[in-house]
Design a protein around this motif. Structure first.
Motif, PDB file in Angstrom:
ATOM      1  N   VAL A  66       0.733  -1.332  -0.176  1.00 25.83           N
ATOM      2  CA  VAL A  66       0.006   0.113  -0.089  1.00 25.83           C
ATOM      3  C   VAL A  66       0.997   1.319   0.156  1.00 25.83           C
ATOM      4  O   VAL A  66       0.664   2.284  -0.688  1.00 25.83           O
ATOM      5  N   ALA A  67       1.958   1.047   0.933  1.00 27.47           N
ATOM      6  CA  ALA A  67       2.883   2.528   0.825  1.00 27.47           C
ATOM      7  C   ALA A  67       3.474   2.849  -0.501  1.00 27.47           C
ATOM      8  O   ALA A  67       3.450   4.064  -0.663  1.00 27.47           O
ATOM      9  N   LEU A  68       3.814   1.688  -1.435  1.00 21.84           N
ATOM     10  CA  LEU A  68       4.243   2.127  -2.890  1.00 21.84           C
ATOM     11  C   LEU A  68       3.156   2.643  -3.583  1.00 21.84           C
ATOM     12  O   LEU A  68       3.152   3.576  -4.605  1.00 21.84           O
ATOM     13  N   ILE A  69       1.906   1.801  -3.733  1.00 23.43           N
ATOM     14  CA  ILE A  69       0.746   2.166  -4.388  1.00 23.43           C
ATOM     15  C   ILE A  69       0.538   3.526  -4.335  1.00 23.43           C
ATOM     16  O   ILE A  69       0.215   4.294  -5.323  1.00 23.43           O
ATOM     17  N   ASP A  70       0.200   3.975  -2.704  1.00 24.20           N
ATOM     18  CA  ASP A  70      -0.176   5.285  -2.599  1.00 24.20           C
ATOM     19  C   ASP A  70       0.840   6.030  -2.590  1.00 24.20           C
ATOM     20  O   ASP A  70       0.943   6.959  -1.579  1.00 24.20           O
ATOM     21  N   SER A  71       1.462   6.466  -3.660  1.00 26.28           N
ATOM     22  CA  SER A  71       2.820   7.303  -3.866  1.00 26.28           C
ATOM     23  C   SER A  71       3.194   7.818  -5.129  1.00 26.28           C
ATOM     24  O   SER A  71       2.467   7.278  -6.176  1.00 26.28           O
ATOM     25  N   GLU A  72       3.814   8.742  -5.408  1.00 30.82           N
ATOM     26  CA  GLU A  72       4.144   9.194  -6.684  1.00 30.82           C
ATOM     27  C   GLU A  72       5.020   7.981  -7.366  1.00 30.82           C
ATOM     28  O   GLU A  72       5.024   8.224  -8.867  1.00 30.82           O
ATOM     29  N   ASP A  73       5.432   7.067  -6.804  1.00 34.14           N
ATOM     30  CA  ASP A  73       6.049   5.839  -7.537  1.00 34.14           C
ATOM     31  C   ASP A  73       5.355   4.765  -7.668  1.00 34.14           C
ATOM     32  O   ASP A  73       5.603   3.763  -8.622  1.00 34.14           O
ATOM     33  N   GLY A  74       4.002   4.834  -7.483  1.00 35.39           N
ATOM     34  CA  GLY A  74       3.111   4.140  -7.518  1.00 35.39           C
ATOM     35  C   GLY A  74       1.958   4.713  -8.699  1.00 35.39           C
ATOM     36  O   GLY A  74       2.301   4.762  -9.645  1.00 35.39           O
ATOM     37  N   PHE A  75       0.793   5.024  -8.153  1.00 36.78           N
ATOM     38  CA  PHE A  75      -0.135   5.476  -8.929  1.00 36.78           C
ATOM     39  C   PHE A  75       0.137   6.834  -9.654  1.00 36.78           C
ATOM     40  O   PHE A  75      -0.366   7.156 -10.633  1.00 36.78           O
ATOM     41  N   GLY A  76       1.068   7.417  -8.769  1.00 34.60           N
ATOM     42  CA  GLY A  76       1.574   8.732  -9.138  1.00 34.60           C
ATOM     43  C   GLY A  76       2.169   8.703 -10.501  1.00 34.60           C
ATOM     44  O   GLY A  76       2.528   9.778 -11.236  1.00 34.60           O
ATOM     45  N   ARG A  77       2.798   7.563 -10.942  1.00 32.38           N
ATOM     46  CA  ARG A  77       3.695   7.120 -12.179  1.00 32.38           C
ATOM     47  C   ARG A  77       2.605   6.963 -13.257  1.00 32.38           C
ATOM     48  O   ARG A  77       3.181   7.257 -14.421  1.00 32.38           O
ATOM     49  N   ASN A  78       1.516   6.681 -13.112  1.00 29.68           N
ATOM     50  CA  ASN A  78       0.547   6.407 -14.231  1.00 29.68           C
ATOM     51  C   ASN A  78       0.172   7.635 -14.919  1.00 29.68           C
ATOM     52  O   ASN A  78       0.026   8.634 -14.208  1.00 29.68           O
ATOM     53  N   ASP A  79      -0.365   7.581 -16.143  1.00 29.82           N
ATOM     54  CA  ASP A  79      -0.725   8.581 -16.773  1.00 29.82           C
ATOM     55  C   ASP A  79      -2.148   8.977 -16.451  1.00 29.82           C
ATOM     56  O   ASP A  79      -2.910   8.010 -15.921  1.00 29.82           O
ATOM     57  N   TYR A  80      -2.188  10.390 -16.276  1.00 32.98           N
ATOM     58  CA  TYR A  80      -3.742  10.720 -15.746  1.00 32.98           C
ATOM     59  C   TYR A  80      -4.512  10.886 -16.878  1.00 32.98           C
ATOM     60  O   TYR A  80      -4.360  11.463 -17.873  1.00 32.98           O
ATOM     61  N   VAL A  81      -5.803  10.476 -16.805  1.00 28.77           N
ATOM     62  CA  VAL A  81      -6.796  10.380 -17.927  1.00 28.77           C
ATOM     63  C   VAL A  81      -7.831  11.614 -17.422  1.00 28.77           C
ATOM     64  O   VAL A  81      -8.312  11.526 -16.529  1.00 28.77           O
ATOM     65  N   GLU A  82      -7.739  12.563 -18.468  1.00 22.87           N
ATOM     66  CA  GLU A  82      -8.795  13.789 -17.948  1.00 22.87           C
ATOM     67  C   GLU A  82     -10.232  13.410 -18.582  1.00 22.87           C
ATOM     68  O   GLU A  82     -10.363  12.896 -19.467  1.00 22.87           O
ATOM     69  N   THR A  83     -10.928  13.533 -17.464  1.00 18.59           N
ATOM     70  CA  THR A  83     -12.356  13.529 -17.632  1.00 18.59           C
ATOM     71  C   THR A  83     -13.137  14.533 -17.463  1.00 18.59           C
ATOM     72  O   THR A  83     -12.744  15.214 -16.626  1.00 18.59           O
ATOM     73  N   THR A  84     -14.495  14.538 -18.063  1.00 17.40           N
ATOM     74  CA  THR A  84     -15.294  15.800 -17.557  1.00 17.40           C
ATOM     75  C   THR A  84     -16.677  15.441 -17.187  1.00 17.40           C
ATOM     76  O   THR A  84     -17.260  16.320 -16.729  1.00 17.40           O
ATOM     77  N   LYS A  85     -16.939  14.146 -17.427  1.00 22.17           N
ATOM     78  CA  LYS A  85     -18.393  13.667 -16.924  1.00 22.17           C
ATOM     79  C   LYS A  85     -18.501  13.514 -15.419  1.00 22.17           C
ATOM     80  O   LYS A  85     -17.551  12.814 -14.961  1.00 22.17           O
ATOM     81  N   PRO A  86     -19.776  13.675 -14.892  1.00 22.56           N
ATOM     82  CA  PRO A  86     -19.916  13.128 -13.761  1.00 22.56           C
ATOM     83  C   PRO A  86     -19.665  11.503 -13.380  1.00 22.56           C
ATOM     84  O   PRO A  86     -19.254  11.095 -12.242  1.00 22.56           O
ATOM     85  N   LEU A  87     -20.175  10.958 -14.543  1.00 21.11           N
ATOM     86  CA  LEU A  87     -19.963   9.330 -14.443  1.00 21.11           C
ATOM     87  C   LEU A  87     -18.982   8.928 -15.237  1.00 21.11           C
ATOM     88  O   LEU A  87     -19.052   9.194 -16.573  1.00 21.11           O
ATOM     89  N   VAL A  88     -18.057   8.401 -14.917  1.00 19.42           N
ATOM     90  CA  VAL A  88     -16.665   7.654 -15.850  1.00 19.42           C
ATOM     91  C   VAL A  88     -16.885   6.119 -15.661  1.00 19.42           C
ATOM     92  O   VAL A  88     -16.764   5.573 -14.514  1.00 19.42           O
ATOM     93  N   ILE A  89     -17.575   5.550 -16.739  1.00 20.28           N
ATOM     94  CA  ILE A  89     -17.591   4.247 -16.698  1.00 20.28           C
ATOM     95  C   ILE A  89     -16.082   3.327 -17.002  1.00 20.28           C
ATOM     96  O   ILE A  89     -15.689   3.562 -18.298  1.00 20.28           O
ATOM     97  N   VAL A  90     -15.835   2.277 -16.352  1.00 16.89           N
ATOM     98  CA  VAL A  90     -14.478   1.758 -16.816  1.00 16.89           C
ATOM     99  C   VAL A  90     -14.681   0.106 -16.836  1.00 16.89           C
ATOM    100  O   VAL A  90     -15.198  -0.616 -15.896  1.00 16.89           O
ATOM    101  N   THR A  91     -14.655  -0.127 -18.048  1.00 17.33           N
ATOM    102  CA  THR A  91     -14.974  -1.370 -18.387  1.00 17.33           C
ATOM    103  C   THR A  91     -13.710  -1.928 -19.262  1.00 17.33           C
ATOM    104  O   THR A  91     -12.638  -1.296 -19.559  1.00 17.33           O
ATOM    105  N   ALA A  92     -13.707  -3.163 -19.709  1.00 14.17           N
ATOM    106  CA  ALA A  92     -12.736  -4.135 -20.289  1.00 14.17           C
ATOM    107  C   ALA A  92     -13.239  -5.313 -21.174  1.00 14.17           C
ATOM    108  O   ALA A  92     -14.434  -5.655 -20.825  1.00 14.17           O
ATOM    109  N   PRO A  93     -12.314  -5.936 -22.070  1.00  9.84           N
ATOM    110  CA  PRO A  93     -13.015  -7.032 -22.699  1.00  9.84           C
ATOM    111  C   PRO A  93     -12.993  -8.386 -21.874  1.00  9.84           C
ATOM    112  O   PRO A  93     -14.057  -9.235 -22.356  1.00  9.84           O
TER     113      PRO A  93
END
Length: 489
Positions: free
Chosen positions: A149-176
Motif C-alpha cells: 500500500v505504501a508504494l501504491i499510494d505514492s508518486e512511484d505507484g499510482f503517481g507514475r501512471n498517466d492521468y486520464v482527463e475526464t469531464t463527465k460526472p460518471l466515468v464507466i471503466v470497462t474491459a474485454p
C-alpha cells in the motif's frame, strides 16, 4: 420462453440507484463495470427476461452524464488472449467495444493499457489506436500490488501512471474480460484526482453474485459454475455482517482485497466511505425477479451446461480436472444431476435405441423432439428440420429437402473439398431450406419458425463441429454435448 425477470423495472431502478451514488460523491463517480456490458448472455440465461444488452440500455439513460474508459492489459495483448464467446482477441475487442458504444451514442474517452512495462506488442497497439484518433494512456505494473500500500499510494505507484482527463460526472471503466486491471485504473484515477483537488468516488457494478439472494441460491451457484476456471467462490461478506448485522453475498476476491482497498481509501481520502465490499456495489438485479421459480430452473440448466462445457474442454485438452470436479460439487449443492435437463435424457434414449449419434431439443412448450444421424444428415441438422416441422405443424413424414438435392452437396464436400464427413451440417441444411422456400410452402413455413427456437434446450450425444455450435448460438439455442467425438454404430 417463460420469463422470470422484469427488465423494465431493472432499467428504471438501476439507473436511479447509480444517480444516487454519483450524488453521494460530489458529482464525480468512477464506476467499475464487471462482466459483459451489452452481450451478457450468462445473465440472460439465468434470469429469463434479462436482455443481453440491459446494462448498456440502462447506461444509455445516463449517457448525457457519462463517458467510458476501456481497459486492456498489456499481458493479454502479448498473449493474444481470445474472448471465447466471440472468437476474437482482446485488442480487437477493444476496438469493437468502442465502435459499439459510439454507435449507441455513448462517449468513449480513451483506452488505458495496464500492466505496461514497455512491451513491444503494447507499443504497436498504442500506435494503432492513436493512428485511429483514439486517446491512449499507460498504467504501469506496481511491484507488490495490491498489498504494498505504501508504494501504491505514492508518486512511484499510482503517481507514475498517466492521468486520464475526464469531464463527465460518471466515468464507466470497462474491459474485454476479467483481470484487465479495471479496479486499479479507478483507484489510480482517484489518487490523481485527489492530487488535483477534485473529489471523486468509486463504485462497482457487477451483476453476480447477487448480494441479496441466498449463498446457495441456484442463480448464485450458477455464477460459481461460470467462473469455475477462475476459482471464484461465493462467500458471506464478513465485513457487511460485522458492520450491519445483515447477511450479504459477495465473492472471495472482493472480500480478500477489501482490507487493501480500505487502506488505499484511507491513504487517499483519510477515510473509507464503505464499510464492506457489498457497500461498494450498486447492483439492483436481485430486486427485479418477477418469478423466482423460473429463474431457479434456468440457473439449474446453466449449471449443467457449464458442466458439459468443462467436460468438452477437458476432452480437447484445454481444461484441468479440478474445474470439472468443482462444477460437479456445485451440482450436488444445487441438488441436480445432468439428467435434470429433459433434452439430455431424450438424446441419450434416442442413441440407445438407434445406436448412432443423436440429439434432442426441448421446445418452449415443453415438447421434446429428437433426431439421429443418417447417411444424409448429422444429428443436429436433422434435429433442426424435425423441430421446425413440428412447430410449423408439418407432418414428420414430409421430406423438406429432397435426397436428389442433398447428394450433389455431399459429392462436392467429399470429392472437391476433400472432406471426410459427407453429411450435411446445420448451416448447409438452412441454406438449402432457404433456397427451396421460394417455391415450396412447407420449407417457407419451417424457415419462418427458426426464431421460436430461441431459448430452447438442446443436447447432442457427440461433440458438434464449430459450424454447428455457431449456428445454434446464433439461433439462441442453449446447447450441451457429451464429451464424445464419435460413436460407432
Amino acid at each position: 420462453m417463460k420469463y422470470g425477470f422484469d427488465n423494465e423495472k431493472y432499467l428504471r431502478i438501476q439507473s436511479e440507484h447509480i444517480n444516487e451514488r454519483i450524488a453521494q460523491f460530489g458529482n464525480k463517480l468512477y464506476l467499475e463495470l464487471g462482466g459483459k456490458l451489452f452481450d451478457d448472455f450468462h445473465a440472460s440465461r439465468v434470469l429469463p427476461g434479462f436482455k443481453p444488452d440491459s446494462k448498456l440500455r440502462m447506461l444509455e439513460r445516463l449517457r448525457d452524464r457519462a463517458e467510458i474508459i476501456i481497459v486492456i492489459s498489456a499481458i493479454d495483448i502479448e498473449k493474444n488472449k481470445v474472448r471465447q464467446d466471440l472468437g476474437i482477441t482482446y485488442d480487437m475487442d477493444v476496438i469493437r467495444l468502442r465502435n459499439e458504444f459510439i454507435g449507441r451514442g455513448m462517449e468513449v474517452n480513451s483506452v488505458v493499457i495496464t500492466h505496461y512495462n514497455g512491451q513491444s506488442s503494447s507499443i504497436a497497439f498504442r500506435h494503432k489506436l492513436e493512428s485511429m484518433g483514439i486517446r491512449t494512456y499507460c498504467h504501469y505494473t506496481i511491484e507488490g500490488y495490491p498489498n504494498n500500500v505504501a508504494l501504491i499510494d505514492s508518486e512511484d505507484g499510482f503517481g507514475r501512471n498517466d492521468y486520464v482527463e475526464t469531464t463527465k460526472p460518471l466515468v464507466i471503466v470497462t474491459a474485454p474480460g476479467p483481470g484487465s486491471g479495471k479496479m486499479a485504473v479507478c483507484l489510480s484515477q482517484l489518487y490523481q484526482e485527489n492530487k488535483r483537488g477534485i473529489k471523486a468516488g468509486y463504485a462497482k457494478f457487477e451483476t453476480f453474485p447477487v448480494w441479496n439472494l441466498a449463498l446457495k441460491h441456484p442463480v448464485n451457484i450458477a455464477y460459481e459454475a461460470a467462473t469455475a476456471d477462475l476459482n471464484d467462490v461465493n462467500m458471506i461478506d464478513p465485513f457487511h455482517l460485522e458492520a450491519y448485522g445483515k447477511i450479504a453475498v459477495n465473492y472471495n476476491r472482493d472480500i480478500e482485497i477489501f482490507p487493501v482497498l480500505n487502506a488505499l481509501f484511507e491513504g487517499i481520502y483519510g477515510e473509507n466511505p464503505y464499510k464492506s465490499p457489498t457497500d461498494m456495489g450498486v447492483n439492483m438485479v436481485g430486486f427485479c425477479m418477477s418469478n423466482e421459480d423460473v429463474c431457479c430452473d434456468a440457473a439449474r440448466d446453466e449449471i449443467i451446461r457449464r458442466y458439459y462445457t468443462a467436460l468438452n474442454k477437458m476432452a480437447d485438452g484445454g481444461c484441468n480436472e479440478s474445474e470439472v470436479n468443482k462444477i460437479n460439487i456445485l451440482m450436488k449443492q444445487a441438488k441436480i444431476t445432468p439428467e435434470y435437463r429433459k433434452a439430455t435424457v431424450a438424446a441419450k434414449v434416442r442413441q440407445e435405441l438407434s445406436e448412432v449419434p443423436s440429439a434432442a431439443i426441448e421446445l418452449s412448450d415443453g415438447t421434446i423432439i429428437s433426431a439421429e444421424t443418417s447417411d444424409l444428415l448429422g444429428p443436429s441438422a436433422a434435429l433442426l428440420l424435425n423441430a421446425t416441422k413440428h412447430i410449423a405443424g408439418i407432418s414428420h413424414d414430409v421430406k423438406l429437402i429432397p435426397q436428389d438435392m442433398i447428394e450433389p452437396i455431399q459429392k462436392m464436400k467429399v470429392s472437391y473439398l476433400h472432406g471426410k464427413n459427407p453429411r450435411l451440417h446445420t448451416d448447409e441444411v438452412l441454406v438449402a431450406l432457404a433456397m427451396l422456400s421460394e417455391k415450396d410452402e412447407n420449407c417457407r413455413r419451417a424457415l419462418e419458425k427458426l426464431p421460436e427456437l430461441n431459448g430452447c434446450q438442446v443436447h447432442s450425444t457427440v461433440m458438434l463441429s464449430e459450424v454447428d455450435r455457431t449456428i445454434f448460438r446464433k439461433l439462441g439455442v442453449e446447447l450441451t454435448c457429451d464429451p464424445v467425438r464419435k460413436v460407432k454404430k
